[in-house]
Design an enzyme around this catalytic site. Sequence first.
Site, PDB file in Angstrom:
ATOM      1  N   SER A 113      -6.711   4.573   2.128  1.00  0.00           N
ATOM      2  CA  SER A 113      -5.495   4.846   1.360  1.00  0.00           C
ATOM      3  C   SER A 113      -4.380   5.176   2.349  1.00  0.00           C
ATOM      4  CB  SER A 113      -5.711   6.037   0.423  1.00  0.00           C
ATOM      5  OG  SER A 113      -4.448   6.457  -0.065  1.00  0.00           O
ATOM      6  N   ASN A 137       4.323  -0.717   1.966  1.00  0.00           N
ATOM      7  CA  ASN A 137       4.485  -1.521   0.763  1.00  0.00           C
ATOM      8  C   ASN A 137       3.557  -1.083  -0.370  1.00  0.00           C
ATOM      9  OD1 ASN A 137       4.921  -4.260  -0.734  1.00  0.00           O
ATOM     10  ND2 ASN A 137       2.709  -4.179  -0.325  1.00  0.00           N
ATOM     11  N   TYR A 202       8.108   7.665 -10.560  1.00  0.00           N
ATOM     12  CA  TYR A 202       8.256   6.512  -9.660  1.00  0.00           C
ATOM     13  C   TYR A 202       9.674   6.455  -9.070  1.00  0.00           C
ATOM     14  CZ  TYR A 202       8.159   1.472  -8.426  1.00  0.00           C
ATOM     15  OH  TYR A 202       8.223   0.260  -7.792  1.00  0.00           O
ATOM     16  N   SER A 203      10.691   6.599  -9.953  1.00  0.00           N
ATOM     17  CA  SER A 203      12.066   6.445  -9.468  1.00  0.00           C
ATOM     18  C   SER A 203      12.424   7.549  -8.478  1.00  0.00           C
ATOM     19  CB  SER A 203      13.071   6.416 -10.628  1.00  0.00           C
ATOM     20  OG  SER A 203      12.964   7.592 -11.386  1.00  0.00           O
ATOM     21  N   LYS A 206      10.741   6.721  -5.225  1.00  0.00           N
ATOM     22  CA  LYS A 206      11.360   5.552  -4.592  1.00  0.00           C
ATOM     23  C   LYS A 206      12.708   5.908  -3.955  1.00  0.00           C
ATOM     24  CE  LYS A 206       8.546   2.076  -5.002  1.00  0.00           C
ATOM     25  NZ  LYS A 206       7.730   1.775  -3.791  1.00  0.00           N
ATOM     26  N   ALA A 234      10.024  -8.800  -7.871  1.00  0.00           N
ATOM     27  CA  ALA A 234       9.107  -9.931  -7.703  1.00  0.00           C
ATOM     28  C   ALA A 234       8.079  -9.953  -8.829  1.00  0.00           C
ATOM     29  CB  ALA A 234       8.390  -9.804  -6.361  1.00  0.00           C
ATOM     30  N   SER A 236       4.592  -9.749  -9.897  1.00  0.00           N
ATOM     31  CA  SER A 236       3.306  -9.274  -9.375  1.00  0.00           C
ATOM     32  C   SER A 236       2.586  -8.577 -10.532  1.00  0.00           C
ATOM     33  CB  SER A 236       3.510  -8.296  -8.219  1.00  0.00           C
ATOM     34  OG  SER A 236       3.915  -7.041  -8.735  1.00  0.00           O
ATOM     35  N   HIS A 426      65.369  -0.298  -1.657  1.00  0.00           N
ATOM     36  CA  HIS A 426      64.451   0.104  -0.589  1.00  0.00           C
ATOM     37  C   HIS A 426      65.323   0.701   0.519  1.00  0.00           C
ATOM     38  CE1 HIS A 426      60.531  -1.234   1.600  1.00  0.00           C
ATOM     39  NE2 HIS A 426      60.911  -0.034   1.972  1.00  0.00           N
TER      40      HIS A 426
HETATM   41  P1  NAD Z   1       0.926  -5.054  -6.268  1.00  0.00           P
HETATM   42  O1  NAD Z   1       0.197  -4.172  -7.236  1.00  0.00           O
HETATM   43  O2  NAD Z   1       0.751  -6.526  -6.449  1.00  0.00           O
HETATM   44  O3  NAD Z   1       0.535  -4.672  -4.800  1.00  0.00           O
HETATM   45  C1  NAD Z   1       0.388  -3.369  -4.397  1.00  0.00           C
HETATM   46  C2  NAD Z   1      -0.836  -3.248  -3.541  1.00  0.00           C
HETATM   47  O4  NAD Z   1      -0.933  -1.926  -3.042  1.00  0.00           O
HETATM   48  C3  NAD Z   1      -2.112  -3.500  -4.318  1.00  0.00           C
HETATM   49  O5  NAD Z   1      -2.861  -4.519  -3.684  1.00  0.00           O
HETATM   50  C4  NAD Z   1      -2.850  -2.181  -4.286  1.00  0.00           C
HETATM   51  O6  NAD Z   1      -4.269  -2.306  -4.218  1.00  0.00           O
HETATM   52  C5  NAD Z   1      -2.291  -1.544  -3.044  1.00  0.00           C
HETATM   53  N1  NAD Z   1      -2.450  -0.088  -3.059  1.00  0.00           N
HETATM   54  C6  NAD Z   1      -2.237   0.730  -4.096  1.00  0.00           C
HETATM   55  N2  NAD Z   1      -2.447   2.010  -3.731  1.00  0.00           N
HETATM   56  C7  NAD Z   1      -2.804   1.989  -2.442  1.00  0.00           C
HETATM   57  C8  NAD Z   1      -3.117   2.993  -1.503  1.00  0.00           C
HETATM   58  N3  NAD Z   1      -3.144   4.274  -1.823  1.00  0.00           N
HETATM   59  N4  NAD Z   1      -3.392   2.628  -0.249  1.00  0.00           N
HETATM   60  C9  NAD Z   1      -3.372   1.331   0.122  1.00  0.00           C
HETATM   61  N5  NAD Z   1      -3.107   0.343  -0.749  1.00  0.00           N
HETATM   62  C10 NAD Z   1      -2.800   0.671  -1.997  1.00  0.00           C
HETATM   63  O7  NAD Z   1       2.433  -4.682  -6.374  1.00  0.00           O
HETATM   64  P2  NAD Z   1       3.745  -5.326  -5.788  1.00  0.00           P
HETATM   65  O8  NAD Z   1       4.622  -5.714  -6.904  1.00  0.00           O
HETATM   66  O9  NAD Z   1       3.420  -6.329  -4.752  1.00  0.00           O
HETATM   67  O10 NAD Z   1       4.417  -4.044  -5.137  1.00  0.00           O
HETATM   68  C11 NAD Z   1       4.532  -3.820  -3.765  1.00  0.00           C
HETATM   69  C12 NAD Z   1       5.507  -2.690  -3.556  1.00  0.00           C
HETATM   70  O11 NAD Z   1       6.785  -3.103  -4.009  1.00  0.00           O
HETATM   71  C13 NAD Z   1       5.219  -1.421  -4.293  1.00  0.00           C
HETATM   72  O12 NAD Z   1       5.543  -0.314  -3.479  1.00  0.00           O
HETATM   73  C14 NAD Z   1       6.124  -1.454  -5.483  1.00  0.00           C
HETATM   74  O13 NAD Z   1       6.421  -0.190  -5.981  1.00  0.00           O
HETATM   75  C15 NAD Z   1       7.308  -2.133  -4.884  1.00  0.00           C
HETATM   76  N6  NAD Z   1       8.221  -2.778  -5.835  1.00  0.00           N
HETATM   77  C16 NAD Z   1       7.842  -3.868  -6.494  1.00  0.00           C
HETATM   78  C17 NAD Z   1       8.705  -4.478  -7.390  1.00  0.00           C
HETATM   79  C18 NAD Z   1       8.360  -5.740  -8.100  1.00  0.00           C
HETATM   80  O14 NAD Z   1       9.221  -6.275  -8.823  1.00  0.00           O
HETATM   81  N7  NAD Z   1       7.145  -6.240  -7.951  1.00  0.00           N
HETATM   82  C19 NAD Z   1       9.964  -3.927  -7.604  1.00  0.00           C
HETATM   83  C20 NAD Z   1      10.331  -2.787  -6.910  1.00  0.00           C
HETATM   84  C21 NAD Z   1       9.455  -2.250  -6.015  1.00  0.00           C
END
Ligand code: NAD
Length: 758
Positions: A113, A137, A202-203, A206, A234, A236, A426
Amino acid sequence: MRPSKLFSYRTTERNFIGVKFDIPKYIVRKFSLNIFRRKMQELRFDGRVVVVTGAGAGLGRTYALLFASRGASVVVNDLGSNKHGDGSSTKSADAVVEEIRQNGGKAVANYDSVLDGEKIIKTAIDSFGRIDVVVNNAGILRDTSFAKMTEDKWDIIHNIHLKGAMKTTQAAWPYFIKQKYGRIIFTSSNSGLYGNFGQSNYSSAKLGLVGLTNTLAVEGSTKNIYTNVIVPTAGSRLTEDIIPPDFFEQLKPELIAPVVFWLCHEDCTENGSMIETALGWAGKCHIIRSAGCVLRQNLSVDVTPETVRENWLKITDMTSAKRFNSIQEVTTELFGVLERMKSGASLNDVDHILKNDYNFRDIILYALGVGATIQEPNDIRYLYENADEFSVLPTFFVLYGPMGCMNSSIVQDAVPFTFNPTQVLHGEQYLEIHKRLPTEATVETRFKIQDILDKGKGTVVLIQHDTYDVTTGEKLSSGQMSAFIVGSGFKGKRTSTFVIPTIDPPTRKPDVTVTQKTSDDQAALYRLSGDFNPLHIDTAVAMMGGFKKPILHGLCSLGFSIRHVLQTYAAGDAHLFKSIKVRFAKPVIPGQTLRTDMWRNGNRIHFQTSIHETGVPVITGAYVDLLEIKMGLPQANLCSAKTNLDSDAIFVTISEQVKQNQDEAKKVNAVFLYNITVDGKHISEWTLDLKNGEVHKGKPKSGKADATLTLEDKDMVEIGLGKLNPQLAFMRGKLKITGNIMLAQKLKSLMETNKAKL
Ligand code: NAD
């Protein structure tokens, strides 16, 4: 048709792509060069070690794949939990490592982790011997409304996003410091920047990452450790149930990876920035602050809740918001507020704000409006965007004064009576430039009424107008405009400490005079730069104002004059301009000729502008301060330049002397041409025609001189006054003589006889 033999060349490219035609040699060379260049330019990560957390899926996976495909050794970290952070698995990290290896890349998996960040960094060191980049990430979601938010849900989100990112980065930090190199990415979210229902945990985590970035950017900047935040959107597993399927499909994580990749590259020097990206688009986000409002006029006054209420609109008015680049900038500004509170100076800062964009078209239009011409070589820099030294005429910035007053009611609001706008003139103008002026910018001009004065025949409103570059927050210019309201009834004070005074020119004849005819359409052209007062184009309005015809804008005449001054004393270089002050005395009718008389006093150039045809002064008490003097003269046919140097007086005296001693003069029986220079620049010439016993300005009428003497204006004066021996001047190289040097010897006695006269 076959190409000519000259270019016929069969290439290996032809064989390779299997197309049979001859390619000209020069194209082959260019083509190969381009490939070579592109190869040279490819961004690589060879030898670099990159950790990507949460790289088993989503965004992290695409980052890991891209880094590895460009030569990086990658630690693919992933705990393998579900999107809420439950469970763990090695599968996802292993799958990405496998994919990288199959593509010929180097990668190892790590299943810790991010809260055990030191173990992830250890994997990098143990496997590859170093660490260069950390992309934080990994992330999960535990959404719920704030009312239902539990401490567990709060803590797990803060731990994984904020603490986990901190732990991983902190483990890499000593390596970065030691090797004086490191790149860090934190991942924020629009949810943090703007808020989102159900995401208080979360916010906040972040946005915490933005604060962490800001501080690491400061701490790492001198050690080549750059930290930035990515704000992605993105498709995901985190977003699959909240984004509509069609849109989800387009939000490919692969489109974000190149942005992260570039931010982590050693060539990228971005530091402390927030980059939002999605869909193949990227942009930079800033935190900005309003100009605000001072809530007490001096240190002895308290702030009350009512004062805050009364000023709330000003406090929250974002029209002049700006970005601060550092905490020092914020503190400096606060010190400024404190100083002004101590001095009791007027504090409430802005009465009106004008925003504007300008680019090369505006600069060129203004230059044309104030008489710049392609016939004048020095003007090209104001007329052609690709010219060397393409620049803004500094007085372009006075435009914002009248623009702001016409687009607002600040003048009307400042006085206790109503007036007819055609009765506002002026009166005076001051402008100071603080920075090298950009040739393209978004600017904001802040207006402040400084004072109102009773001038008997009318009222003067003093308006300060300072213009800022919105992007950098830097002040580009300070201005003071005085609006004169004719015939108004107001009893008040007559003077103000805010007034920047005009200064009368010296009483001697002008040192240099430049004349230039304005065109009949001058005002019609000038107004397109933004001063649309109908007084300058509409006969009916002009007549209402008491004029027979539309008059030229005072600031247009000012623009002509500043060009003449810059051409004469700054070799046309706008960057040598510091400030200008003028009084507008009388109107000019388009088509009249402007005559700028100039007097130099050190770096200050006094000038007066008059209508050449009538001799009426139109700009008086004026001066320009320059940073440095660089002599030059306008060369265009449209302009005629006439110089009056100090040495002119010497030649006038010699002339009298020659008239009175014709016999002695004719004994010399030779023609001498004097080239007079100032700071090495040829400015003037005089002829001593001692064959015909006459002295006149310009070249010999016969076209030929027996001897030519070249010397500085001041040295000619010194010789004339007997303070500098001509022979000594010659020996020291101050006097250069070509032609018959022996004849020049004969001048000595004639020169010395002048001493008494001077
Ligand atoms: P995702 O769930 O596809 O990928 C996140 C990965 O992090 C997962 O594979 C998960 O297993 C891993 N993970 C979770 N907890 C963990 C830990 N404690 N240690 C190690 N690995 C861990 O999500 P994503 O959309 O690819 O998001 C990636 C990052 O981008 C995140 O931080 C997310 O908050 C941020 N984000 C994503 C979006 C979006 O639109 N997808 C928007 C804003 C921010």
